[in-house]
Design a protein around this motif. Structure first.
Motif, PDB file in Angstrom:
ATOM      1  N   LEU A 133       0.814  -1.209   0.000  1.00 41.50           N
ATOM      2  CA  LEU A 133       0.000   0.000   0.000  1.00 41.50           C
ATOM      3  C   LEU A 133       0.855   1.270   0.000  1.00 41.50           C
ATOM      4  N   ARG A 134       2.020   1.224   0.651  1.00 39.80           N
ATOM      5  CA  ARG A 134       2.867   2.424   0.726  1.00 39.80           C
ATOM      6  C   ARG A 134       3.423   2.818  -0.644  1.00 39.80           C
ATOM      7  N   ASP A 135       3.410   1.871  -1.605  1.00 40.22           N
ATOM      8  CA  ASP A 135       3.914   2.169  -2.947  1.00 40.22           C
ATOM      9  C   ASP A 135       2.799   2.512  -3.928  1.00 40.22           C
ATOM     10  N   ARG A 136       1.570   2.622  -3.415  1.00 42.52           N
ATOM     11  CA  ARG A 136       0.437   2.911  -4.293  1.00 42.52           C
ATOM     12  C   ARG A 136      -0.029   4.357  -4.075  1.00 42.52           C
ATOM     13  N   ALA A 137       0.732   5.283  -4.603  1.00 46.14           N
ATOM     14  CA  ALA A 137       0.456   6.715  -4.400  1.00 46.14           C
ATOM     15  C   ALA A 137      -0.939   7.069  -4.893  1.00 46.14           C
ATOM     16  N   GLY A 138      -1.722   7.682  -4.018  1.00 44.89           N
ATOM     17  CA  GLY A 138      -3.064   8.120  -4.384  1.00 44.89           C
ATOM     18  C   GLY A 138      -4.161   7.118  -4.104  1.00 44.89           C
ATOM     19  N   ASP A 139      -3.798   5.838  -3.959  1.00 46.56           N
ATOM     20  CA  ASP A 139      -4.824   4.807  -3.766  1.00 46.56           C
ATOM     21  C   ASP A 139      -5.381   4.765  -2.348  1.00 46.56           C
ATOM     22  N   ILE A 140      -4.598   5.248  -1.381  1.00 44.57           N
ATOM     23  CA  ILE A 140      -5.059   5.200   0.012  1.00 44.57           C
ATOM     24  C   ILE A 140      -6.340   6.006   0.175  1.00 44.57           C
ATOM     25  N   ARG A 141      -6.409   7.160  -0.465  1.00 47.85           N
ATOM     26  CA  ARG A 141      -7.608   7.993  -0.377  1.00 47.85           C
ATOM     27  C   ARG A 141      -8.826   7.255  -0.938  1.00 47.85           C
ATOM     28  N   LEU A 142      -8.655   6.602  -2.085  1.00 52.01           N
ATOM     29  CA  LEU A 142      -9.761   5.861  -2.694  1.00 52.01           C
ATOM     30  C   LEU A 142     -10.198   4.698  -1.813  1.00 52.01           C
ATOM     31  N   LEU A 143      -9.221   3.952  -1.309  1.00 55.65           N
ATOM     32  CA  LEU A 143      -9.543   2.803  -0.459  1.00 55.65           C
ATOM     33  C   LEU A 143     -10.204   3.247   0.843  1.00 55.65           C
ATOM     34  N   ALA A 144      -9.699   4.333   1.416  1.00 56.89           N
ATOM     35  CA  ALA A 144     -10.260   4.824   2.677  1.00 56.89           C
ATOM     36  C   ALA A 144     -11.720   5.214   2.502  1.00 56.89           C
ATOM     37  N   ARG A 145     -12.037   5.912   1.412  1.00 60.56           N
ATOM     38  CA  ARG A 145     -13.436   6.273   1.145  1.00 60.56           C
ATOM     39  C   ARG A 145     -14.295   5.019   0.972  1.00 60.56           C
ATOM     40  N   HIS A 146     -13.749   4.046   0.263  1.00 59.21           N
ATOM     41  CA  HIS A 146     -14.483   2.802   0.019  1.00 59.21           C
ATOM     42  C   HIS A 146     -14.783   2.079   1.334  1.00 59.21           C
ATOM     43  N   PHE A 147     -13.778   1.932   2.191  1.00 60.07           N
ATOM     44  CA  PHE A 147     -13.988   1.237   3.466  1.00 60.07           C
ATOM     45  C   PHE A 147     -14.893   2.042   4.397  1.00 60.07           C
ATOM     46  N   LEU A 148     -14.808   3.366   4.311  1.00 57.06           N
ATOM     47  CA  LEU A 148     -15.686   4.212   5.128  1.00 57.06           C
ATOM     48  C   LEU A 148     -17.147   3.991   4.728  1.00 57.06           C
ATOM     49  N   ASN A 149     -17.414   3.969   3.431  1.00 52.50           N
ATOM     50  CA  ASN A 149     -18.782   3.741   2.955  1.00 52.50           C
ATOM     51  C   ASN A 149     -19.285   2.364   3.374  1.00 52.50           C
ATOM     52  N   GLN A 150     -18.418   1.367   3.259  1.00 54.07           N
ATOM     53  CA  GLN A 150     -18.798   0.016   3.666  1.00 54.07           C
ATOM     54  C   GLN A 150     -19.145  -0.046   5.149  1.00 54.07           C
ATOM     55  N   ALA A 151     -18.293   0.564   5.978  1.00 51.86           N
ATOM     56  CA  ALA A 151     -18.516   0.545   7.427  1.00 51.86           C
ATOM     57  C   ALA A 151     -19.776   1.316   7.802  1.00 51.86           C
ATOM     58  N   ASN A 152     -20.012   2.447   7.148  1.00 49.50           N
ATOM     59  CA  ASN A 152     -21.223   3.217   7.425  1.00 49.50           C
ATOM     60  C   ASN A 152     -22.477   2.420   7.106  1.00 49.50           C
ATOM     61  N   GLN A 153     -22.440   1.675   5.999  1.00 51.09           N
ATOM     62  CA  GLN A 153     -23.594   0.837   5.645  1.00 51.09           C
ATOM     63  C   GLN A 153     -23.755  -0.315   6.632  1.00 51.09           C
ATOM     64  N   GLU A 154     -22.631  -0.914   7.008  1.00 54.44           N
ATOM     65  CA  GLU A 154     -22.694  -2.064   7.916  1.00 54.44           C
ATOM     66  C   GLU A 154     -23.221  -1.673   9.295  1.00 54.44           C
ATOM     67  N   TYR A 155     -22.769  -0.523   9.802  1.00 49.73           N
ATOM     68  CA  TYR A 155     -23.150  -0.108  11.160  1.00 49.73           C
ATOM     69  C   TYR A 155     -24.275   0.930  11.172  1.00 49.73           C
ATOM     70  N   GLN A 156     -24.803   1.240   9.957  1.00 45.81           N
ATOM     71  CA  GLN A 156     -25.912   2.196   9.833  1.00 45.81           C
ATOM     72  C   GLN A 156     -25.557   3.547  10.477  1.00 45.81           C
ATOM     73  N   LEU A 157     -24.397   4.070  10.068  1.00 55.04           N
ATOM     74  CA  LEU A 157     -23.921   5.348  10.569  1.00 55.04           C
ATOM     75  C   LEU A 157     -23.661   6.287   9.390  1.00 55.04           C
ATOM     76  N   SER A 158     -23.300   7.517   9.678  1.00 53.21           N
ATOM     77  CA  SER A 158     -22.994   8.492   8.618  1.00 53.21           C
ATOM     78  C   SER A 158     -21.725   9.252   9.004  1.00 53.21           C
ATOM     79  N   THR A 159     -20.651   8.510   9.225  1.00 50.12           N
ATOM     80  CA  THR A 159     -19.379   9.092   9.655  1.00 50.12           C
ATOM     81  C   THR A 159     -18.612   9.619   8.451  1.00 50.12           C
ATOM     82  N   ILE A 160     -17.859  10.705   8.667  1.00 48.46           N
ATOM     83  CA  ILE A 160     -17.026  11.266   7.602  1.00 48.46           C
ATOM     84  C   ILE A 160     -15.625  11.528   8.142  1.00 48.46           C
ATOM     85  N   PHE A 161     -14.669  11.703   7.225  1.00 45.56           N
ATOM     86  CA  PHE A 161     -13.296  11.996   7.593  1.00 45.56           C
ATOM     87  C   PHE A 161     -13.094  13.496   7.753  1.00 45.56           C
TER      88      PHE A 161
END
Length: 582
Positions: free
Chosen positions: A375-403
């Motif tokens: 992951l440390r060699d994938r410049a720019g991908d961390i932001r995309l992955l973080a948004r993706h996991f945030l959306n998944q977690a919000n759906q799973e726990y029925q929350l609306s958290t943001i960064f």
């Protein structure tokens, strides 16, 4: 007859002005309209005329009229001052209100905004007060008024100070809304990009050149009749890549079977892979097909191939060479048509040199190696992955958290020795532990990572870095002072107050002394904070704690367990033992 108190009209007017001005805070999304309405109110009702709000220009630092009432466009354009210049500049510099009873007698009053000839030919006063936010002067609120007004200048200044507080709130809320709107726009753009990016349909998210290189190699190998070796650190998504290889190949309609060679005891793995005949060993009551047979016409993914026992390596080599399997206890080879994909986070070259892996099998497997980037060699991908996991977690726990903006910067600068799996874990925990505004901030993520810093994540370390020495903060990132002291303290309370989990912000618990770093109480023992124990003795004293955690988690046992630093299994066990399950 009941005697009614006489209402002072002046005070009643002031009350209505304050009430209507306060109501404008809810219109902070339109600051021009809200502030114009307030300035209009104090002009029409109180006689504080030509009100203007001066804010600093971002590029020059000069004060400039950003909002005004009763001024012409030309006067607004002229209302510009250096810090310390004129009355407004002095108020900005000192943070102290100034009353000028008579502008004609004050040399510092410059008459720059409004020409003296434009003002009434009588005594005119000027009042200016700082607009303060979080202890910092962010602007100046200034007005003119006639000296002959029946209200005292001091009383008008007191009202003006209160109005400045309302305007400060409007500006702060507007800035926050703009910030969050920008974040949401970026998220939408990134999510749109994900839907069109290569690999997204297989759950592989990213746009970096290193990831694109790996995806291109997968595309080349998809329909080639070769064995593929996926190489890379733990947590880089080897199983997702193996599924992509299967789904993008001509075998996509056949079965896909994944086996972790390190997760099955070697005594059972042979039967699991190759099957067994009835009576071939104690307990073999019937014939069983192995995963090799079940994957016929499809794909078999063998993860952690480096952990395969040497005796089984020989049988796997035979399958690759003869395209057939022989069950345990059997004598007849069974033809199979299976595509084999293998993966390992360990260095197979080193395993061969140490005699732990067969050289002939290595040559068979290493036909088409694909290196998966950390992951440390994938410049720019961390932001995309973080948004993706945030959306998944919000759906799973029925929350609306943001960064928060700072949180995303922290995520992008951290080294992530555990790669994508660690990032997903950290974000899920952060979603559950976010503050009462459902905002994930950098100190919270920092504290979660600090909790895991003692773990050797097992990733293949590069020459300039050892995984077990990975710092809990990105290079150059300010470290929170002693976020997890080694001292073990008794919990503040045997029960979980609402603020102890849901309402702390940035790693600190406002329910405790603000000078203390946040430490999540462990109501079941003195084992140090954020540390899971394999066993806690069950006690009746836990009943209220468990009930409160479950209530705060809205009945979600997994979330309640995380709040108490337990595994879901530990939490369910305690509910059962204490007869709390319905």
């Amino acid at each position: 007859m009941k005697k009614y108190e006489r209402i002072d009209i002046t005070n009643q007017t002031e009350y209505l002005v304050i009430k209507e001005a306060a109501e404008e805070i809810e219109n902070a999304y339109q600051p021009e309209k809200a502030i114009h309405t307030i300035l209009s109110l104090i002009s029409r009702q109180i006689g504080l005329n030509r009100g203007r709000v001066l804010l600093q220009e971002a590029n020059t630092g000069f004060l400039k009229a950003a909002y005004a009432y009763g001024l012409t466009q030309n006067e607004i354009a002229k209302s510009r001052f250096a810090i310390k210049e004129g009355i407004s500049g002095k108020v900005m510099h000192t943070g102290t209100p100034i009353i000028v009873p008579d502008i004609d007698q004050e040399t510092d009053y410059l008459c720059r905004t409004v020409d003296r000839s434009t003002l009434p030919q009588e005594t005119v006063s000027f009042l200016a007060t700082p607009i303060i936010r979080n202890g910092t002067v962010v602007g100046v609120l200034a007005v003119n008024r006639l000296r002959k007004s029946t209200r005292s200048l001091d009383k008008d200044l007191s009202l003006l100070k209160l109005i400045a507080v309302f305007i400060s709130e409007i500006l702060a809320v507007h800035n926050m809304l703009e910030r969050q709107t920008q974040i949401l726009k970026e998220e939408n753009e990134q999510l749109k990009a994900l839907t069109t990016s290569q690999g997204s349909q297989y759950g592989i998210i990213g746009e970096s050149s290193s990831l694109m290189n790996a995806l291109n190699q997968v595309s080349r190998a998809a329909n080639a009749a070769v064995t593929v070796l996926l190489k890379g650190e733990s947590g880089t998504g080897k199983e997702k890549f193996s599924r992509m290889l299967h789904l993008s190949s001509r075998r996509q309609d056949g079965p896909f079977i994944a086996i972790n060679c390190a997760a099955i005891p070697k005594d059972l793995l042979e039967s699991e892979l190759f099957g067994h005949e009835k009576g071939s060993f104690t307990g073999a009551g019937k014939t069983k097909q192995g995963q090799m047979e079940l994957a016929n016409q499809g794909t078999l993914f063998l993860d952690e191939i480096a952990d395969l026992d040497l005796s089984l390596q020989a049988k796997l080599l035979r399958v690759l060479e003869d395209k057939s399997v022989t069950r345990v206890g059997g004598v007849k080879p069974i033809p199979v048509d299976v595509r084999i994909i293998v993966a390992s986070h360990k260095d197979l070259n080193e395993a061969v040199n140490l005699g732990k892996f067969r050289l002939d099998l290595f040559y068979r497997l290493n036909v088409f190696p694909i290196e998966l980037p950390p992951l440390r060699d994938r410049a720019g991908d961390i932001r995309l992955l973080a948004r993706h996991f945030l959306n998944q977690a919000n759906q799973e726990y029925q929350l609306s958290t943001i960064f928060d903006v700072g949180a995303m910067e922290f995520l992008e600068h951290y080294d992530w020795p555990g790669n994508i799996r660690q990032l997903e874990n950290v974000i899920k925990r952060a979603v559950l532990m976010a503050d009462q505004h459902r905002l994930i901030k950098a100190p919270l993520i920092q504290s979660i990572i600090s909790d895991e810093k003692a773990i050797n994540l097992g990733g293949k370390a590069s020459s300039n870095r050892q995984a077990e020495k990975t710092p809990a903060t990105p290079q150059g990132w300010p470290m929170q002072q002693n976020p997890f002291p080694n001292t073990n303290m008794a919990p503040q309370s045997p029960t979980l107050g609402q603020g102890q989990f849901a309402n702390y912000e940035g790693g600190y618990n406002p329910a405790l002394n603000s000078a203390q770093p946040f430490q999540q109480p462990n109501p079941f023992g003195q084992t140090g904070y954020f540390e899971k124990r394999d066993y806690w003795k069950v006690s009746d004293a836990e009943v209220e704690t468990l009930k409160q955690a479950l209530e705060m988690a809205r009945g979600n046992k997994t979330r309640a367990a995380l709040m108490l630093n337990m595994t879901p299994r530990q939490f369910s066990y305690r509910l059962k033992k204490l007869e709390l399950e319905e």
